[in-house]
Design a protein around this motif. Sequence first.
Motif, PDB file in Angstrom:
ATOM      1  N   ASN A  85       5.151  -9.162 -15.300  1.00  0.00           N
ATOM      2  CA  ASN A  85       4.423  -9.509 -14.073  1.00  0.00           C
ATOM      3  C   ASN A  85       3.900  -8.279 -13.347  1.00  0.00           C
ATOM      4  O   ASN A  85       3.824  -8.253 -12.111  1.00  0.00           O
ATOM      5  CB  ASN A  85       5.308 -10.336 -13.133  1.00  0.00           C
ATOM      6  CG  ASN A  85       5.643 -11.690 -13.729  1.00  0.00           C
ATOM      7  OD1 ASN A  85       4.790 -12.357 -14.311  1.00  0.00           O
ATOM      8  ND2 ASN A  85       6.911 -12.096 -13.606  1.00  0.00           N
ATOM      9  N   SER A  86       3.553  -7.248 -14.107  1.00  0.00           N
ATOM     10  CA  SER A  86       2.989  -6.042 -13.493  1.00  0.00           C
ATOM     11  C   SER A  86       1.569  -6.317 -13.032  1.00  0.00           C
ATOM     12  O   SER A  86       0.803  -6.998 -13.729  1.00  0.00           O
ATOM     13  CB  SER A  86       2.980  -4.887 -14.506  1.00  0.00           C
ATOM     14  OG  SER A  86       4.296  -4.580 -14.928  1.00  0.00           O
ATOM     15  N   PRO A  87       1.184  -5.815 -11.861  1.00  0.00           N
ATOM     16  CA  PRO A  87      -0.168  -6.069 -11.364  1.00  0.00           C
ATOM     17  C   PRO A  87      -1.207  -5.374 -12.238  1.00  0.00           C
ATOM     18  O   PRO A  87      -0.957  -4.314 -12.823  1.00  0.00           O
ATOM     19  CB  PRO A  87      -0.138  -5.465  -9.950  1.00  0.00           C
ATOM     20  CG  PRO A  87       0.952  -4.443  -9.983  1.00  0.00           C
ATOM     21  CD  PRO A  87       1.986  -4.992 -10.917  1.00  0.00           C
ATOM     22  N   ASP A  88      -2.392  -6.002 -12.337  1.00  0.00           N
ATOM     23  CA  ASP A  88      -3.458  -5.405 -13.138  1.00  0.00           C
ATOM     24  C   ASP A  88      -3.798  -3.997 -12.668  1.00  0.00           C
ATOM     25  O   ASP A  88      -4.175  -3.135 -13.474  1.00  0.00           O
ATOM     26  CB  ASP A  88      -4.710  -6.282 -13.075  1.00  0.00           C
ATOM     27  CG  ASP A  88      -4.538  -7.589 -13.834  1.00  0.00           C
ATOM     28  OD1 ASP A  88      -3.539  -7.728 -14.566  1.00  0.00           O
ATOM     29  OD2 ASP A  88      -5.402  -8.472 -13.682  1.00  0.00           O
ATOM     30  N   SER A  89      -3.663  -3.767 -11.372  1.00  0.00           N
ATOM     31  CA  SER A  89      -4.050  -2.466 -10.828  1.00  0.00           C
ATOM     32  C   SER A  89      -3.141  -1.330 -11.288  1.00  0.00           C
ATOM     33  O   SER A  89      -3.506  -0.161 -11.181  1.00  0.00           O
ATOM     34  CB  SER A  89      -4.031  -2.524  -9.291  1.00  0.00           C
ATOM     35  OG  SER A  89      -2.719  -2.848  -8.828  1.00  0.00           O
ATOM     36  N   LEU A  90      -1.969  -1.671 -11.837  1.00  0.00           N
ATOM     37  CA  LEU A  90      -1.022  -0.629 -12.239  1.00  0.00           C
ATOM     38  C   LEU A  90      -1.630   0.303 -13.290  1.00  0.00           C
ATOM     39  O   LEU A  90      -1.480   1.526 -13.231  1.00  0.00           O
ATOM     40  CB  LEU A  90       0.268  -1.249 -12.783  1.00  0.00           C
ATOM     41  CG  LEU A  90       1.346  -0.257 -13.229  1.00  0.00           C
ATOM     42  CD1 LEU A  90       1.889   0.510 -12.033  1.00  0.00           C
ATOM     43  CD2 LEU A  90       2.467  -0.987 -13.970  1.00  0.00           C
ATOM     44  N   LEU A  91      -2.323  -0.283 -14.267  1.00  0.00           N
ATOM     45  CA  LEU A  91      -2.898   0.527 -15.337  1.00  0.00           C
ATOM     46  C   LEU A  91      -4.420   0.603 -15.286  1.00  0.00           C
ATOM     47  O   LEU A  91      -5.018   1.378 -16.052  1.00  0.00           O
ATOM     48  CB  LEU A  91      -2.473  -0.022 -16.705  1.00  0.00           C
ATOM     49  CG  LEU A  91      -1.005   0.148 -17.082  1.00  0.00           C
ATOM     50  CD1 LEU A  91      -0.723  -0.471 -18.439  1.00  0.00           C
ATOM     51  CD2 LEU A  91      -0.619   1.629 -17.100  1.00  0.00           C
ATOM     52  N   ALA A  92      -5.062  -0.187 -14.444  1.00  0.00           N
ATOM     53  CA  ALA A  92      -6.526  -0.153 -14.366  1.00  0.00           C
ATOM     54  C   ALA A  92      -6.978   1.234 -13.918  1.00  0.00           C
ATOM     55  O   ALA A  92      -6.633   1.708 -12.836  1.00  0.00           O
ATOM     56  CB  ALA A  92      -7.026  -1.215 -13.390  1.00  0.00           C
ATOM     57  N   GLY A  93      -7.734   1.896 -14.758  1.00  0.00           N
ATOM     58  CA  GLY A  93      -8.195   3.249 -14.458  1.00  0.00           C
ATOM     59  C   GLY A  93      -7.200   4.344 -14.788  1.00  0.00           C
ATOM     60  O   GLY A  93      -7.500   5.527 -14.596  1.00  0.00           O
ATOM     61  N   TYR A  94      -6.023   3.955 -15.272  1.00  0.00           N
ATOM     62  CA  TYR A  94      -5.022   4.961 -15.650  1.00  0.00           C
ATOM     63  C   TYR A  94      -5.559   5.740 -16.857  1.00  0.00           C
ATOM     64  O   TYR A  94      -5.922   5.149 -17.884  1.00  0.00           O
ATOM     65  CB  TYR A  94      -3.708   4.275 -16.004  1.00  0.00           C
ATOM     66  CG  TYR A  94      -2.529   5.194 -16.189  1.00  0.00           C
ATOM     67  CD1 TYR A  94      -2.176   6.134 -15.224  1.00  0.00           C
ATOM     68  CD2 TYR A  94      -1.740   5.112 -17.339  1.00  0.00           C
ATOM     69  CE1 TYR A  94      -1.071   6.951 -15.386  1.00  0.00           C
ATOM     70  CE2 TYR A  94      -0.632   5.932 -17.516  1.00  0.00           C
ATOM     71  CZ  TYR A  94      -0.302   6.849 -16.544  1.00  0.00           C
ATOM     72  OH  TYR A  94       0.791   7.662 -16.704  1.00  0.00           O
ATOM     73  N   THR A  95      -5.646   7.048 -16.714  1.00  0.00           N
ATOM     74  CA  THR A  95      -6.315   7.873 -17.711  1.00  0.00           C
ATOM     75  C   THR A  95      -5.380   8.968 -18.206  1.00  0.00           C
ATOM     76  O   THR A  95      -4.689   9.616 -17.414  1.00  0.00           O
ATOM     77  CB  THR A  95      -7.592   8.504 -17.146  1.00  0.00           C
ATOM     78  OG1 THR A  95      -8.418   7.471 -16.590  1.00  0.00           O
ATOM     79  CG2 THR A  95      -8.373   9.239 -18.225  1.00  0.00           C
TER      80      THR A  95
END
Length: 794
Positions: free
Chosen positions: A426-436
């Motif tokens: 249940n991790s939020p999408d924003s956790l990895l969105a844009g993670y580079t």
Amino acid sequence: MTTRLSGQTRRRAALLGVLLSTTAGVALADEVAVTPPEQVASAASDSTSVGQVFVTARRREESAQSVPIALSVTSAETLTQTGVNNIVSLTQLVPTLQVLSPNARNTALTIRGLGASYGLANDGLEQGVGIYVDQVYVSRPGAATLDFVDIQQVEVLRGPQGTLFGKNTTAGALNITTRDATNTFEADAEATVGSLNFRQVKATAAGPIVADKVAARLSVVGTWRDGDLYNPISKLHQNARDSVGVRGQLKFTPTDKLTIKLAGDYSAQHPECCTQVYVTVGTTLKPAAQQYAALAAGRNYKVASTNPYDRLSDVDDDIQADQFAGGGSVIVDYDFGDVTLTSVTAHRNWDWEPRNDRDYTALDVTRRSANPSHQKQDSQEFRLSSNGAKKVDWTVGLYWFDQNVTTHGVTEYGNDASYWLLPGTNSPDSLLAGYTVFNDSSIDTTSYAAFGQLTWKVNDRLSLTPGLRYTKEKKDGVYAQRVAGGSNTTDTTLINRRLGIARAQNFAAETSDGSLSGQIAAVYAVNENFNVYGTYSRGFKSGGINMTALPLNSAGQPSLAAAVIRPEKVSTIDLGVKTQWFDRLLTANLAVFATDVDNFQANVVDSGPGALRGYLANVEKVEVRGVELDTTTRSIGGFKFYGNLAYTDGKYASFRNGPCPLERIGTSTAACDLSGKALPGLSKWAGSLGSEYRRKTSLGRLSGEAYAGVDASFRSAYFADSSDSIYTRIKAYEIVNLRAGFQLDKGWEAFVSVRNALDSEYIQNITVVSGNSGLVVGTPGDARAVAFTLRASY
């Protein structure tokens, strides 16, 4: 030991046996008599050379039948007639050679199942199959995907070649020779058009600049083809071909004793490539909600097609596989009478500029993935060789090699990454969105070697060939990885989940080792057409440095113990017979071999604390056993034939810390014991055969030679992944190619070819997609393709 064959395998072996024994012709004209240009005049007047193949496998020109090495020789004419444009397609003619190439950088070459570690390329690891072009070692396996340019012949040498081809050639070597400049004007031009808008042009011109003193040769090749995959999202045809290459040579002969060759080449590829399509979904040990079907349904994702032969891809990012390769060499030969001194000086460089969509779906899991790599190498070799000694021929030499490989990679995750890579959390999408993730690496390799080999003609029948090489090699590597982006959060649990995907780390490592490799070989001539040989050889591949993120120790730091891997050591026994029958109309060679590898270098998984990573390490022991049969004929009533059959049984004798196959992956990943499992990339049965018929005839006022030929090859099933997952097993397949043409007496030729004439459906390579959702993708082999070629020679 008794080996049981499946019914399908028995039928294939029986079919091949029947064809070998009853077909009135299998072999291409130049497959039997490939003679270097400088020997043509003398060979034509020497009856002992009829039906012989001349090779430089021991750094001197000699008959292949007298060399105590299992080898295959393919001429330029054969390459053209069979449509073999690079090393990748050469596997259809040489069964013991295998090439897996999802893209240029991740190309893996093996001979008898050895030579490469399957998985993503690692710059800290050397290949075990050496590629040599005009005596120059080519370090990067991506060169195998470049088009051949003005080739004279290709020799595939099997088994360790540690004495004369000593740069890490533990599995074998490809000795490629291009045509020399000549003092007689000659020109060739060739154009081909075919299916999928295939276009290829080749042109060569050679001749004197200063009579008897300076000659030149220039060759160009260009290949273009539309992609054979269609992407309905981008509305593009993907996996296209787009390459050009040029090679030039100046040959100086100021005196009868001195020859100087200056050569240069450049190749470039700009294809819309390389992606893969859905092949299957494997069932893992994860909860159903964390497997592919449920994950895809949760995002309303439906793959473009579940049939790979529909050739539909749906990646949503740009793809690119640009590579550029080039270099130059200076080869000097001075004949002192009893000995010849040879100097080979070379510089080469290779640049890799990719873009990938590593999730292979239309989902926004991996937004960007690219690892541009830049390589440059310099080498110097000196050899001193005897000239036609009656009792002892010998070669001694010194070798120096220096290389740098630098990579600046980037991976960016998208809006679907948290859902797909961290399922059930249940991790939020924003956790990895844009993670580079940015990774930078650089590795320097310096190698020195001294070598010597001699052939002692004990008597008219028996010859002994011992050889030794001592190599000292040093590697220095630096790796740095940093991360940025993703949502700002102070939640420790979420932060640790993100770090489980990738975290910052950096390390430096070095390794240095020295080793003695070599061989002892004996050849006994039962008569002038029947040779028996035995060879014991030891090969050595230097230690490596993991140029990738390392597993972490309990303190959360890179485990430096995993940074360096030990050298690989190979021992091989080859026993064989080389025979010619019926006034050399038939050549039949048989080889039996046994190979043991200690500290085999492979991709593995560490089970220590911290985030688990796939990386390079040593397999305790690998064993390979096999038998190879090669047959060819000269023209028999206009017919010629060849047939090659190889049985190779390879396994991990001891691999206790191996990567787990997909079907054994649960909620946590652990290492698996793969001891006793089959070696990946290796078909137990592989073969090729073909026939050609030529006849003098006329078409109206045109006189010449008409011909027709067929070439077939097959491979039994093999694993395309180092874990031996049942979902990465590539099924057995056969390919049949047809050709027919007319060659005029005045130098013109036209022919039609049909590749994969039976339209066999097969998979070239397979990849388990990261995240272990169960998705398995691959590259379908080329479908049936028709081409028309027009050639002119002057």
